[in-house]
Design a protein around this motif. Structure first.
Motif, PDB file in Angstrom:
ATOM      1  N   ASP A   1      -5.409  12.818  -3.360  1.00 41.84           N
ATOM      2  CA  ASP A   1      -6.756  12.885  -3.620  1.00 41.84           C
ATOM      3  C   ASP A   1      -7.199  11.635  -2.457  1.00 41.84           C
ATOM      4  OD1 ASP A   1      -9.257  12.187  -6.466  1.00 41.84           O
ATOM      5  OD2 ASP A   1      -9.587  12.346  -4.273  1.00 41.84           O
ATOM      6  N   HIS A   2      -7.950  12.145  -1.699  1.00 39.78           N
ATOM      7  CA  HIS A   2      -8.417  11.288  -0.566  1.00 39.78           C
ATOM      8  C   HIS A   2      -9.118  10.233  -1.020  1.00 39.78           C
ATOM      9  CE1 HIS A   2     -12.415  12.699  -0.318  1.00 39.78           C
ATOM     10  NE2 HIS A   2     -12.109  14.176  -0.468  1.00 39.78           N
ATOM     11  N   SER A   3     -10.128  10.197  -2.100  1.00 39.08           N
ATOM     12  CA  SER A   3     -10.705   9.284  -2.726  1.00 39.08           C
ATOM     13  C   SER A   3     -10.062   8.072  -3.308  1.00 39.08           C
ATOM     14  CB  SER A   3     -11.753   9.725  -3.836  1.00 39.08           C
ATOM     15  OG  SER A   3     -11.061  10.622  -5.093  1.00 39.08           O
ATOM     16  N   SER A   4      -8.660   8.141  -3.748  1.00 40.54           N
ATOM     17  CA  SER A   4      -7.925   7.216  -4.033  1.00 40.54           C
ATOM     18  C   SER A   4      -7.573   6.150  -3.254  1.00 40.54           C
ATOM     19  CB  SER A   4      -6.424   7.822  -4.722  1.00 40.54           C
ATOM     20  OG  SER A   4      -6.688   8.764  -5.574  1.00 40.54           O
ATOM     21  N   TYR A   5      -7.727   6.380  -1.759  1.00 43.47           N
ATOM     22  CA  TYR A   5      -7.343   5.567  -0.708  1.00 43.47           C
ATOM     23  C   TYR A   5      -8.539   4.535  -0.246  1.00 43.47           C
ATOM     24  CZ  TYR A   5      -3.347   8.321  -0.286  1.00 43.47           C
ATOM     25  OH  TYR A   5      -1.951   8.957  -0.412  1.00 43.47           O
ATOM     26  N   THR A   6      -8.088   3.396   0.101  1.00 49.56           N
ATOM     27  CA  THR A   6      -9.297   2.453   0.278  1.00 49.56           C
ATOM     28  C   THR A   6      -9.445   2.378   1.807  1.00 49.56           C
ATOM     29  OG1 THR A   6      -8.055   0.978  -1.493  1.00 49.56           O
ATOM     30  CG2 THR A   6      -9.525  -0.212  -0.199  1.00 49.56           C
ATOM     31  N   TYR A   7      -8.494   2.347   2.676  1.00 45.88           N
ATOM     32  CA  TYR A   7      -8.641   2.224   4.046  1.00 45.88           C
ATOM     33  C   TYR A   7      -8.361   3.278   4.835  1.00 45.88           C
ATOM     34  CZ  TYR A   7      -8.772  -2.657   2.224  1.00 45.88           C
ATOM     35  OH  TYR A   7      -8.910  -3.815   1.531  1.00 45.88           O
ATOM     36  N   TRP A   8      -9.038   3.642   5.755  1.00 42.98           N
ATOM     37  CA  TRP A   8      -8.610   4.720   6.694  1.00 42.98           C
ATOM     38  C   TRP A   8      -8.764   4.380   8.290  1.00 42.98           C
ATOM     39  CZ3 TRP A   8      -7.990   9.713   4.910  1.00 42.98           C
ATOM     40  CH2 TRP A   8      -8.079  10.192   3.314  1.00 42.98           C
TER      41      TRP A   8
ATOM     42  N   GLU B   1     -12.780  20.805   4.468  1.00 40.02           N
ATOM     43  CA  GLU B   1     -12.497  19.440   3.756  1.00 40.02           C
ATOM     44  C   GLU B   1     -11.360  18.661   4.419  1.00 40.02           C
ATOM     45  OE1 GLU B   1     -15.818  19.922   1.241  1.00 40.02           O
ATOM     46  OE2 GLU B   1     -14.529  18.254   1.432  1.00 40.02           O
ATOM     47  N   ARG B   2     -11.446  17.427   3.983  1.00 38.77           N
ATOM     48  CA  ARG B   2     -10.323  16.455   4.308  1.00 38.77           C
ATOM     49  C   ARG B   2      -8.978  16.608   3.413  1.00 38.77           C
ATOM     50  NH1 ARG B   2     -11.179  10.444   6.184  1.00 38.77           N
ATOM     51  NH2 ARG B   2     -12.693  11.786   7.707  1.00 38.77           N
ATOM     52  N   ASP B   3      -7.903  17.396   4.297  1.00 37.97           N
ATOM     53  CA  ASP B   3      -6.942  17.698   3.209  1.00 37.97           C
ATOM     54  C   ASP B   3      -5.672  16.987   3.021  1.00 37.97           C
ATOM     55  OD1 ASP B   3      -7.797  21.251   4.004  1.00 37.97           O
ATOM     56  OD2 ASP B   3      -8.531  20.252   2.409  1.00 37.97           O
ATOM     57  N   PHE B   4      -5.042  16.932   2.071  1.00 41.18           N
ATOM     58  CA  PHE B   4      -3.855  16.047   1.924  1.00 41.18           C
ATOM     59  C   PHE B   4      -2.784  16.767   2.851  1.00 41.18           C
ATOM     60  CE2 PHE B   4       0.297  15.857  -0.250  1.00 41.18           C
ATOM     61  CZ  PHE B   4       0.443  14.379  -0.243  1.00 41.18           C
ATOM     62  N   VAL B   5      -2.026  15.825   3.497  1.00 41.03           N
ATOM     63  CA  VAL B   5      -0.892  16.238   4.167  1.00 41.03           C
ATOM     64  C   VAL B   5       0.306  15.928   3.538  1.00 41.03           C
ATOM     65  CG1 VAL B   5       0.327  16.481   6.427  1.00 41.03           C
ATOM     66  CG2 VAL B   5      -2.171  16.534   6.217  1.00 41.03           C
ATOM     67  N   ALA B   6       0.466  14.454   3.385  1.00 41.57           N
ATOM     68  CA  ALA B   6       1.751  13.802   2.885  1.00 41.57           C
ATOM     69  C   ALA B   6       1.346  12.391   2.395  1.00 41.57           C
ATOM     70  CB  ALA B   6       2.704  13.828   3.927  1.00 41.57           C
ATOM     71  N   ALA B   7       2.333  11.860   1.533  1.00 35.54           N
ATOM     72  CA  ALA B   7       2.012  10.675   1.045  1.00 35.54           C
ATOM     73  C   ALA B   7       3.520   9.777   0.846  1.00 35.54           C
ATOM     74  CB  ALA B   7       1.236  10.389  -0.467  1.00 35.54           C
ATOM     75  N   ILE B   8       3.486   8.632   0.782  1.00 36.30           N
ATOM     76  CA  ILE B   8       4.643   7.913   0.657  1.00 36.30           C
ATOM     77  C   ILE B   8       4.301   6.587  -0.239  1.00 36.30           C
ATOM     78  CG2 ILE B   8       4.513   6.485   2.934  1.00 36.30           C
ATOM     79  CD1 ILE B   8       7.417   6.973   2.917  1.00 36.30           C
ATOM     80  N   THR B   9       5.240   6.204  -1.067  1.00 39.41           N
ATOM     81  CA  THR B   9       4.993   5.142  -2.006  1.00 39.41           C
ATOM     82  C   THR B   9       5.153   3.798  -1.209  1.00 39.41           C
ATOM     83  OG1 THR B   9       7.288   5.404  -2.964  1.00 39.41           O
ATOM     84  CG2 THR B   9       5.262   6.316  -4.017  1.00 39.41           C
ATOM     85  N   THR B  10       4.989   2.686  -1.831  1.00 39.97           N
ATOM     86  CA  THR B  10       5.188   1.532  -1.302  1.00 39.97           C
ATOM     87  C   THR B  10       6.414   1.009  -0.556  1.00 39.97           C
ATOM     88  OG1 THR B  10       5.834   0.287  -3.171  1.00 39.97           O
ATOM     89  CG2 THR B  10       3.268   0.316  -2.496  1.00 39.97           C
TER      90      THR B  10
ATOM     91  N   TYR C   1       0.788  -1.432  -0.077  1.00 46.66           N
ATOM     92  CA  TYR C   1       0.088   0.060  -0.041  1.00 46.66           C
ATOM     93  C   TYR C   1       0.776   1.386  -0.019  1.00 46.66           C
ATOM     94  CZ  TYR C   1      -3.291  -3.431   1.788  1.00 46.66           C
ATOM     95  OH  TYR C   1      -4.218  -4.429   2.120  1.00 46.66           O
ATOM     96  N   ALA C   2       0.537   2.103  -0.926  1.00 45.92           N
ATOM     97  CA  ALA C   2       1.002   3.454  -0.734  1.00 45.92           C
ATOM     98  C   ALA C   2       0.326   4.106   0.656  1.00 45.92           C
ATOM     99  CB  ALA C   2       0.739   4.342  -1.771  1.00 45.92           C
TER     100      ALA C   2
ATOM    101  N   TYR D   1       1.694   4.359  -9.921  1.00 44.77           N
ATOM    102  CA  TYR D   1       2.414   5.436  -9.962  1.00 44.77           C
ATOM    103  C   TYR D   1       1.677   6.681 -10.394  1.00 44.77           C
ATOM    104  CZ  TYR D   1       5.901   8.941 -11.521  1.00 44.77           C
ATOM    105  OH  TYR D   1       6.563  10.015 -11.659  1.00 44.77           O
ATOM    106  N   TYR D   2       0.330   6.241 -11.387  1.00 46.20           N
ATOM    107  CA  TYR D   2      -0.275   7.308 -11.921  1.00 46.20           C
ATOM    108  C   TYR D   2      -1.402   7.693 -11.043  1.00 46.20           C
ATOM    109  CZ  TYR D   2       2.767   5.987 -15.570  1.00 46.20           C
ATOM    110  OH  TYR D   2       3.695   5.852 -16.365  1.00 46.20           O
ATOM    111  N   THR D   3      -1.648   6.903  -9.914  1.00 44.80           N
ATOM    112  CA  THR D   3      -2.993   7.183  -9.197  1.00 44.80           C
ATOM    113  C   THR D   3      -2.406   8.446  -8.289  1.00 44.80           C
ATOM    114  OG1 THR D   3      -3.438   4.791  -8.925  1.00 44.80           O
ATOM    115  CG2 THR D   3      -4.172   6.373  -7.281  1.00 44.80           C
ATOM    116  N   SER D   4      -3.411   9.323  -8.036  1.00 47.43           N
ATOM    117  CA  SER D   4      -2.997  10.543  -7.107  1.00 47.43           C
ATOM    118  C   SER D   4      -3.088  10.379  -6.004  1.00 47.43           C
ATOM    119  CB  SER D   4      -4.280  11.655  -7.733  1.00 47.43           C
ATOM    120  OG  SER D   4      -3.898  12.817  -6.693  1.00 47.43           O
ATOM    121  N   LYS D   5      -1.892  10.489  -5.221  1.00 46.34           N
ATOM    122  CA  LYS D   5      -1.965  10.307  -3.768  1.00 46.34           C
ATOM    123  C   LYS D   5      -2.325  11.402  -2.948  1.00 46.34           C
ATOM    124  CE  LYS D   5       0.626   6.549  -4.865  1.00 46.34           C
ATOM    125  NZ  LYS D   5       0.781   6.638  -6.508  1.00 46.34           N
TER     126      LYS D   5
END
Length: 127
Positions: free
Chosen positions: A110-117, A44-53, A32-33, A104-108
Motif C-alpha cells: 500500500d503506497h499510503s504506508s510509506y513516509t518518504y518518496w 494509479e501508482r502501483d506496487f512493484v516490490a518491497a523489502i524489509t529492514t 526503514y522498510a 511486520y503487519y504494515t502493508s508493504k
C-alpha cells in the motif's frame, strides 16, 4: 527526514535489463522498510516490490515476480531494483519509498504506508 534519490532509468529494448538504484541520505536507512512503485500515465501508482529492514523478506507484484529483484545495502544506504526480461508494459516512472514506523503487519503493498518518496526515474521499454 530522509531524502531519496532514484537513478538508473532510461530506454531499454523489450527483453532487456535495467538496474535502478535509490540512495538514501541518512544512516537511519536501516530502520526503514523500502518499496518500489511505478506509475504510468493515467494509472494509479502501483506496487512493484518491497523489502524489509534487514532484507530478509521480499515481496513482489505478480506482474514482475521472477523478472525483478529488490535488494538493499544498509551500509551504503541503497536499495536497488534489478529488472530483467522487460516488457513494454513495464514502462513507467519508478519511485522508491521508505516506510518509517511500520511493523511486520504494515502493508508493504500500500503506497499510503510509506513516509518518504523519491522523485522518480523514468523507464521506457520500447524497440
Amino acid at each position: 527526514q530522509v531524502q531519496l534519490v532514484e537513478s538508473g532509468g532510461g530506454l531499454v529494448q523489450p527483453g532487456g535489463s535495467l538496474r535502478l538504484s535509490c540512495s538514501a541520505s541518512e544512516g537511519t536507512f536501516s530502520t526503514y522498510a523500502m518499496g518500489w512503485f511505478r506509475q504510468a500515465p493515467g494509472r494509479e501508482r502501483d506496487f512493484v516490490a518491497a523489502i524489509t529492514t534487514s532484507g530478509r523478506y521480499t515481496d513482489y507484484a505478480d506482474s514482475v515476480k521472477g523478472r525483478i529483484t529488490i535488494r538493499r545495502s544498509n551500509p551504503e544506504n541503497i536499495v536497488s531494483l534489478q529488472m530483467n526480461s522487460l516488457k513494454p508494459e513495464d514502462t513507467a516512472v519508478y519511485y522508491c519509498a521508505a516506510l518509517d514506523g511500520g511493523s511486520y503487519y504494515t502493508s508493504k503493498r500500500d503506497h499510503s504506508s510509506y513516509t518518504y518518496w523519491g522523485q522518480g526515474t523514468r523507464v521506457t521499454v520500447s524497440s
